[in-house]
Design a protein around this motif. Structure first.
Motif, PDB file in Angstrom:
ATOM      1  N   CYS A 257       0.856  -1.160   0.043  1.00 22.46           N
ATOM      2  CA  CYS A 257       0.009  -0.082  -0.051  1.00 22.46           C
ATOM      3  C   CYS A 257       1.053   1.206   0.064  1.00 22.46           C
ATOM      4  O   CYS A 257       2.082   1.390   0.140  1.00 22.46           O
ATOM      5  CB  CYS A 257      -0.954  -0.125   0.975  1.00 22.46           C
ATOM      6  SG  CYS A 257      -0.155   0.411   2.860  1.00 22.46           S
ATOM      7  N   HIS A 259       1.582   3.324   2.332  1.00 24.22           N
ATOM      8  CA  HIS A 259       2.155   3.536   3.348  1.00 24.22           C
ATOM      9  C   HIS A 259       3.762   2.990   3.556  1.00 24.22           C
ATOM     10  O   HIS A 259       4.443   2.883   4.388  1.00 24.22           O
ATOM     11  CB  HIS A 259       1.341   3.033   4.737  1.00 24.22           C
ATOM     12  CG  HIS A 259       0.204   4.015   4.897  1.00 24.22           C
ATOM     13  ND1 HIS A 259      -0.030   4.548   6.183  1.00 24.22           N
ATOM     14  CD2 HIS A 259      -0.823   4.575   4.027  1.00 24.22           C
ATOM     15  CE1 HIS A 259      -1.122   5.527   6.230  1.00 24.22           C
ATOM     16  NE2 HIS A 259      -1.493   5.210   5.013  1.00 24.22           N
ATOM     17  N   PRO A 261       4.751  -0.386   3.877  1.00 24.21           N
ATOM     18  CA  PRO A 261       5.047  -1.135   5.350  1.00 24.21           C
ATOM     19  C   PRO A 261       6.446  -2.018   5.228  1.00 24.21           C
ATOM     20  O   PRO A 261       6.687  -2.809   5.946  1.00 24.21           O
ATOM     21  CB  PRO A 261       3.798  -1.933   5.890  1.00 24.21           C
ATOM     22  CG  PRO A 261       3.318  -2.274   4.477  1.00 24.21           C
ATOM     23  CD  PRO A 261       3.598  -1.069   3.571  1.00 24.21           C
ATOM     24  N   HIS A 265       0.192  -6.402   1.558  1.00 20.48           N
ATOM     25  CA  HIS A 265      -1.073  -6.812   2.061  1.00 20.48           C
ATOM     26  C   HIS A 265      -1.312  -7.904   1.364  1.00 20.48           C
ATOM     27  O   HIS A 265      -1.462  -8.108  -0.031  1.00 20.48           O
ATOM     28  CB  HIS A 265      -1.977  -5.659   2.075  1.00 20.48           C
ATOM     29  CG  HIS A 265      -1.839  -4.766   3.192  1.00 20.48           C
ATOM     30  ND1 HIS A 265      -1.954  -4.760   4.455  1.00 20.48           N
ATOM     31  CD2 HIS A 265      -1.191  -3.349   2.899  1.00 20.48           C
ATOM     32  CE1 HIS A 265      -1.601  -3.822   5.100  1.00 20.48           C
ATOM     33  NE2 HIS A 265      -1.236  -2.760   4.367  1.00 20.48           N
ATOM     34  N   CYS A 321       1.504  -2.388   9.596  1.00 21.69           N
ATOM     35  CA  CYS A 321       1.192  -1.207   8.485  1.00 21.69           C
ATOM     36  C   CYS A 321       0.118  -0.318   9.354  1.00 21.69           C
ATOM     37  O   CYS A 321      -0.692  -0.626   9.811  1.00 21.69           O
ATOM     38  CB  CYS A 321       0.818  -1.563   7.366  1.00 21.69           C
ATOM     39  SG  CYS A 321       0.684  -0.142   6.105  1.00 21.69           S
ATOM     40  N   CYS A 323      -2.046   1.944   7.663  1.00 25.63           N
ATOM     41  CA  CYS A 323      -2.784   2.310   6.771  1.00 25.63           C
ATOM     42  C   CYS A 323      -4.167   2.006   7.018  1.00 25.63           C
ATOM     43  O   CYS A 323      -5.070   2.543   6.540  1.00 25.63           O
ATOM     44  CB  CYS A 323      -2.704   1.605   5.349  1.00 25.63           C
ATOM     45  SG  CYS A 323      -2.858  -0.013   5.361  1.00 25.63           S
ATOM     46  N   ARG A 325      -5.621  -1.320   7.060  1.00 28.13           N
ATOM     47  CA  ARG A 325      -6.337  -2.345   6.449  1.00 28.13           C
ATOM     48  C   ARG A 325      -6.111  -3.441   7.413  1.00 28.13           C
ATOM     49  O   ARG A 325      -5.153  -3.550   8.427  1.00 28.13           O
ATOM     50  CB  ARG A 325      -5.675  -2.821   5.365  1.00 28.13           C
ATOM     51  CG  ARG A 325      -5.740  -1.902   3.828  1.00 28.13           C
ATOM     52  CD  ARG A 325      -5.007  -2.410   2.842  1.00 28.13           C
ATOM     53  NE  ARG A 325      -5.213  -1.642   1.700  1.00 28.13           N
ATOM     54  CZ  ARG A 325      -5.003  -0.370   1.395  1.00 28.13           C
ATOM     55  NH1 ARG A 325      -3.841   0.168   2.276  1.00 28.13           N
ATOM     56  NH2 ARG A 325      -5.545   0.377   0.240  1.00 28.13           N
TER      57      ARG A 325
END
Ligand SMILES: [Zn+2]
Length: 450
Positions: A257, A259, A261, A265, A321, A323, A325
């Motif tokens: 994503c 962000h 990480p 994901h 992360c 974000c 999610r």
């Protein structure tokens, strides 16, 4: 605008997500047993019935599907094997795995509905990495039978981006088009992203000050190697994000994503990903290295249950992360392949670990790991590098690299040798930087093929 493509699913609680997966798993088993006799027989032999699936743990009763079994079925029942859930004429497109030399690829077919799903999966990835309708997306991709970025292309059209299909073009022509058309997103393998950057330098084009903001990577584990990624980001002056999919599934399974990480994901509302110990086949916990096993809900034409991917991964919770999610992450992306590992005089050598060190030296343009036999018995390993820069620091780089590689491999001697610029092979897809010429693995044995 939302940061998520599917806000409801991407932020679902783990309990709700598992309930959704269990429901989808039951449907998938029903579909498979009624539509695919070859699979139905395998499931019946294992005593698995869709009605018995009550929790996610019941998935473990389903037998693994290996690439070898799939290939054998393709040989027994050519050209597609027993995997199809509908007659070939119901499909709209043929694709294959990229296939290394001499190896028969896996052949796959998809329906129109499958193609909608394939594009939808890539939408999770592109949207999640920050690609929006106003973007201009360039694909450095050959558009052949290898499925690669096909689905990604459709996803970008679906998002409303302007898509530049860069098939059948020289690297020089691709670089020019990226600049001339003002591409804001470039999609390629990590290796080829570096190759294009080299070409731009030669042409006197400064990509870093150009319009490209994002590089979407796929096709090789290197997209999550920090040093490789940092090099791509520096040379392109853009954010680089990793994705991974496979032909056996038709599309992408995981994505990084915006962000970033340091991992990807999993698209968990459309797949179940398991990580197992390669020796015992038992599940391993968060943070432990294992082989990923995938079950896919989306492809109607070829249902896939517990496919052993051969990819090595380390799963961590989504909370790694920021974000928001709830989809778990494969930390560090695909860490390598189960069959990539080389044993040299008792020491394990993973090509990815070597690349992680070599890529910290941006003076190195291209490299190759060379294994060979000396005096008929002794295994040796060396790393060949192209160093097209100023003469002064050459020896220093070679010595330091050799020392660091050795330190990272239990003291195994790994000399680094310079070779002439342009003498090592260049790759557009699935770089093969290991040349194993050891006599013990000689001939055309599988072990030799990388
Ligand atoms: Zn995230």
């Amino acid at each position: 605008m939302h940061a998520y493509w599917n806000p409801r699913h991407e932020t679902m609680s783990r309990d709700d997500l598992e309930a959704l997966q269990t429901r989808k798993l039951r449907n998938l088993l029903e579909w498979t047993t009624t539509r695919v006799p070859w699979q139905a027989e395998r499931l019946a032999t294992a005593g698995v019935d869709a009605a018995d699936i009550r929790t996610l743990d019941d998935l473990r009763r389903v037998p693994f599907l290996t690439r070898e079994q799939w290939m054998q079925s393709q040989l027994d029942d050519p050209p597609y094997g027993g995997v199809l859930a509908a007659p070939p004429e119901a499909a709209i497109r043929y694709h294959t795995t990229s296939g290394t030399t001499g190896k028969t690829p896996i052949r796959a077919l998809d329906s129109a509905k499958d193609w909608e799903w394939i594009a939808e999966m890539w939408c999770y990835a592109f949207w999640g990495f920050g690609v929006r309708p106003s973007d201009i997306v360039f694909f450095a991709f050959s558009y052949g039978t290898f499925v690669g970025f096909w689905g990604a292309h459709y996803a970008c059209e679906k998002l409303g981006c302007l898509v530049l299909p860069g098939g059948n073009m020289t690297t020089e022509a691709r670089v020019h088009l990226i600049v001339d058309a003002g591409a804001t997103v470039v999609c390629s393998t990590p290796t080829y992203a570096l190759r294009m950057a080299q070409e731009a330098q030669k042409l006197g084009i400064d990509l870093a000050s150009g319009p490209v903001e994002r590089v979407v990577l796929s096709g090789e584990p290197a997209g999550s190697i920090p040093a490789t990624k940092a090099l791509i980001e520096q040379q392109w002056g853009a954010k680089a994000g990793d994705t991974a999919g496979m032909t056996e599934l038709g599309t992408v399974v995981m994505f990084e994503c915006s962000h970033q990480p340091g991992g990807m994901h999993l698209i968990e509302d459309h797949y179940i990903e398991e990580v197992i110990d390669t020796e015992t086949d038992e599940p391993v916990g968060y943070g432990e290295l294992g082989e990923r096993v995938v079950t896919s809900f989306g492809r109607g034409f070829i249902p896939v249950l517990r496919y052993r991917t051969g990819d090595l991964v380390v799963r961590v919770p989504s909370t790694q992360c920021s974000c928001g999610r709830t989809f778990d992450i494969y930390d560090g992306g695909i860490r390598g392949r189960v069959d990539d590992m080389k044993v040299v005089r008792g020491t394990n050598v993973y090509p990815r670990a070597v690349e992680a060190i070599v890529r910290e030296y941006d003076a190195v343009d291209e490299f190759q790991i060379h294994l060979f036999t000396v005096e008929g018995t002794r295994d040796e390993i060396e790393v060949l590098v192209e160093l097209p820069v100023d003469g002064g620091k050459r020896d220093e780089v070679l010595d330091e690299l050799a020392r660091r590689l050795s330190e990272a491999h239990e003291g195994l001697r790994m000399p680094v040798r310079e070779v002439p610029e342009g003498s090592l092979p260049r790759f557009e897809l699935k770089a093969k930087r290991v040349k194993d010429e050891r006599e013990v693995w000689g001939g055309s044995g599988e072990r030799k093929a990388m």
